[in-house]
Design an enzyme around this catalytic site. Structure first.
Site, mmCIF file in Angstrom:
data_model
loop_
_atom_site.group_PDB
_atom_site.id
_atom_site.type_symbol
_atom_site.label_atom_id
_atom_site.label_comp_id
_atom_site.label_asym_id
_atom_site.label_seq_id
_atom_site.Cartn_x
_atom_site.Cartn_y
_atom_site.Cartn_z
ATOM 1 N N GLY A 61 52.254 31.845 45.033
ATOM 2 C CA GLY A 61 53.661 31.952 45.320
ATOM 3 C C GLY A 61 53.804 32.750 46.653
ATOM 4 O O GLY A 61 52.774 32.834 47.560
ATOM 5 N N SER A 62 54.938 33.370 46.978
ATOM 6 C CA SER A 62 55.241 33.968 48.304
ATOM 7 C C SER A 62 54.834 35.510 48.336
ATOM 8 O O SER A 62 54.219 36.032 47.386
ATOM 9 C CB SER A 62 56.664 33.958 48.624
ATOM 10 O OG SER A 62 57.389 34.573 47.805
ATOM 11 N N SER A 63 55.052 35.887 49.837
ATOM 12 C CA SER A 63 54.748 37.526 49.661
ATOM 13 C C SER A 63 55.608 38.096 49.133
ATOM 14 O O SER A 63 55.490 39.431 48.868
ATOM 15 C CB SER A 63 54.891 37.877 51.080
ATOM 16 O OG SER A 63 56.208 37.480 51.697
ATOM 17 N N GLY A 64 56.630 37.656 48.151
ATOM 18 C CA GLY A 64 57.707 38.441 47.303
ATOM 19 C C GLY A 64 56.770 39.003 46.095
ATOM 20 O O GLY A 64 57.491 39.705 45.372
ATOM 21 N N LYS A 90 48.344 39.186 48.453
ATOM 22 C CA LYS A 90 49.507 39.454 47.448
ATOM 23 C C LYS A 90 49.256 40.245 46.370
ATOM 24 O O LYS A 90 49.934 41.132 46.058
ATOM 25 C CB LYS A 90 49.750 37.848 46.896
ATOM 26 C CG LYS A 90 50.631 37.182 47.883
ATOM 27 C CD LYS A 90 51.218 35.862 47.310
ATOM 28 C CE LYS A 90 50.349 34.854 47.061
ATOM 29 N NZ LYS A 90 50.096 34.060 48.702
#
Length: 136
Positions: A61-64, A90
């Site tokens: 997924g994202s950097s979140g 990540k």
């Protein structure tokens, strides 16, 4: 059983293992208020990793990802430790902000050696993971 690996975040902790062969998504994949996996098709959906030794292949997924795992710590629902195979920025940052001992680069695949419910002692400082199989 003993595994040797590389420290990502230091520390020593013991706990029950929660194992998945699915990568974990931070943003939209977990609920940081409960430490539960909420991703619809994930094999751990509905289960909480709070206070457990989370054994997983890596992050997706994202950097979140790191922000969501940081939030688990703020809510008191972070994993006790993280053991993973695939080192990415990540998962590394997520481990750091979670403050949980974390390891990677094992001499044996933890996904092959550890099962959910096993008791695991993680000594990331020494690079050692001791596994006591459930029922023993």
């Amino acid at each position: 059983m003993v595994l040797h690996g590389r420290k990502v975040v230091g520390g020593v902790v013991e706990g029950e293992a929660l194992v998945t062969r699915d990568h974990i998504s931070g943003w939209g994949g977990i609920d940081p208020r409960t430490g539960s996996v909420i991703e619809v098709r994930h094999e751990l959906r509905g289960q909480s990793f709070a206070g457990k030794v989370l054994v997983f292949p890596g992050a997706k997924g994202s950097s979140g990802w790191s922000a969501m795992f940081h939030s688990t710590r703020l809510h008191g629902k972070a994993p006790a430790a993280m053991l993973f195979n695939e080192m990415t920025t990540k998962v590394a940052l997520g481990a750091v902000v979670t403050h949980a001992p974390a390891m990677t680069d094992f001499d044996s695949d933890p996904l092959e050696c550890i099962e959910t419910g096993d008791w695991v002692r993680v000594d990331a400082d020494a690079g050692i993971v001791e596994v006591t199989k459930k029922g023993r």
